[in-house]
Design an enzyme around this catalytic site. Structure first.
Site, short mmCIF file in Angstrom:
data_model
loop_
_atom_site.label_atom_id
_atom_site.label_comp_id
_atom_site.label_asym_id
_atom_site.label_seq_id
_atom_site.Cartn_x
_atom_site.Cartn_y
_atom_site.Cartn_z
CB CYS A 128 -0.41 -11.94 6.71
SG CYS A 128 -0.42 -10.34 5.44
CB CYS A 131 -3.87 -7.93 4.49
SG CYS A 131 -2.56 -8.74 3.36
CB SER A 132 -5.38 -12.13 7.04
OG SER A 132 -6.44 -11.21 6.27
CB CYS A 133 -1.04 -13.20 2.97
SG CYS A 133 -1.09 -11.50 2.00
#
Lengths: 224, 209
Positions: A128, A131-133
């Site tokens: 991601c 962000c950090s999905c």
């Protein structure tokens, strides 16, 4: 690289939290050592919000419990093992992962999932960049490297170089597919079943499957 | 930050989800209190953003926003920090919800799905170009794909645009496949033979090729 200078000691007691199901985190041995600046700030925020009646402790505890215990890579490994053992389930999983996962009671926040299959021709990896999905119900919370800038910036421009840092050399004939999770769908890699596992039960298979193989930064090795 | 240089090698040994046992709890508190979402996280000073830990960013955002909105005061936070810094046995006050937590747990363990298609004319297999744009504030179109042509691989259904309220107009979303050569040029000699890059985009980020 991204460590806060006030808070660069790693916690040695992380695993203790698996035993304190249903209790406050503050009962754990971690609370008996000196507190970091981060911890003091986090506790102060909680205290102020509870004091003002904005949040209740049981709601915070329940949410943390879901994140740390109900979600996790053990679900992902079970899904992989079932898909390897049951071709019909695998077909349903690849066609409509959410319906297939609902059959086995796995789902939740950040859990709108598409499963992508590694084959002899394709190796999938997930990132991601914004962000950090991450598919929380199947894999829990992401490892630190997944949230760090090196992985987020480079997975989309030099995937083979990044995989090499994980010790993974992908055959030049295999096409890489990088999935940048940018909207509501979360991606989950179905790794290839290794040779030599023909007689194994689903439970034994699940034990072989580690987190990185379901992100695509690893493969499931042939058992020793 | 897709495609940015200079962040070095991936620290593959950094496997814990948090740098602190309270990291997840801080993130949960920020989410539950409505103090943080992607838009507020991205509105942070970029230098602070890049220097800070993932959970520090959540905490800093929540503190700032909740104080700005008058939910909490700086004095109140300062008071509690003093308490927890000096008294290692002190813990936050404990309260129980009147209505229990079953509803919360049910919502957390229910998978949020996209809605039915909203009527886009785009079809799987269509070539599309990602619009060149310079939006301010929160959006979900990374810079590195803007202006590049890809192919719609799958129609996903519809949802509201990023950052919009849940009752806003919905748009169709698509998985779009790009060839790495169209994104970065031919990098086979750098050890990166052509690969596919898939990303999910809403229709208003796309235009004819």
């Amino acid at each position: 690289m991204s460590h806060d200078p006030h808070d660069d000691h790693h916690d040695d007691h992380h695993d203790d939290h698996h035993d304190d199901h249903g209790h406050s985190h503050y009962d754990s041995p971690a609370s008996r050592r000196a507190r970091s600046t981060f911890e003091v700030r986090a506790m102060a925020l909680e205290a102020a919000l509870v004091e003002n009646g904005v949040l209740t402790t049981d709601a915070i505890d329940a949410f943390v419990d879901v994140m740390e215990h109900r979600f996790g890579p053990h679900h992902g490994a079970r899904v992989v093992a079932t898909a390897w053992s049951d071709p019909d389930f695998k077909q349903r999983l690849l066609a409509d992962a959410n319906a297939a996962l609902a059959e086995i009671g796995v789902g939740g926040l950040e859990g709108n999932v598409r499963v992508v299959e590694n084959t002899d021709d394709t190796h999938n990896m997930v990132v991601c960049t914004l962000c950090s999905c991450y598919p929380w119900p199947l894999l829990g919370l992401p490892p630190t490297w997944y949230k760090d800038y090196a992985y987020r910036s480079r997975a989309v421009i030099e995937p083979r170089g990044v995989l090499r840092e994980f010790g993974l050399e992908i055959d030049p004939d295999v096409r890489i597919a990088v999935w940048d999770s940018s909207a509501e769908v979360r991606y989950f890699v179905l790794p290839q079943r290794p040779a030599g596992t023909e007689g194994m039960t689903e439970e034994e298979l699940a034990d072989l499957v580690d987190r990185n193989s379901m992100i695509g930064t690893g493969v499931v090795p042939i058992p020793a | 930050m897709g495609g940015m240089h200079g962040f070095g090698a991936v620290d593959t040994d950094a496997v814990e989800s948090s740098h602190s046992p309270l990291g997840t709890r801080a993130q949960v508190i920020a989410m539950l209190s409505g103090g943080v979402n992607r838009a507020t996280l991205e509105a942070q000073d970029p230098a602070v953003y890049l220097r800070s830990h993932y959970h520090d960013r959540w905490l800093t955002c929540a503190e700032g926003r909740l104080v700005d909105e008058g939910v909490l005061s700086d004095d109140q936070l300062e008071h509690w920090r003093e308490v927890f810094e000096h008294d290692n046995a002190a813990t936050p006050p404990r309260t129980l919800s009147d209505k229990g937590v079953e509803g919360l747990i049910r919502s957390l363990t229910t998978t949020p799905l996209l809605h039915d298609p909203a009527g886009s004319l785009l079809l799987e297999g269509d070539r599309v170009r990602v619009r060149r744009m310079a939006p301010r504030g929160h959006h979900r179109c990374p810079r590195y794909i803007r202006g590049v042509v890809g192919v719609i691989e799958r129609a996903l259904g519809s949802d509201v645009l990023p950052g919009e309220p849940a009752d806003s107009q919905r748009e169709d979303y698509f998985t779009v496949r790009f060839d790495s050569v169209d994104l970065w040029g031919d990098r086979a000699r750098d050890g990166e033979p052509a690969y596919d890059l898939y990303i999910d985009l809403c229709e208003s980020y796309l235009e004819p090729p």
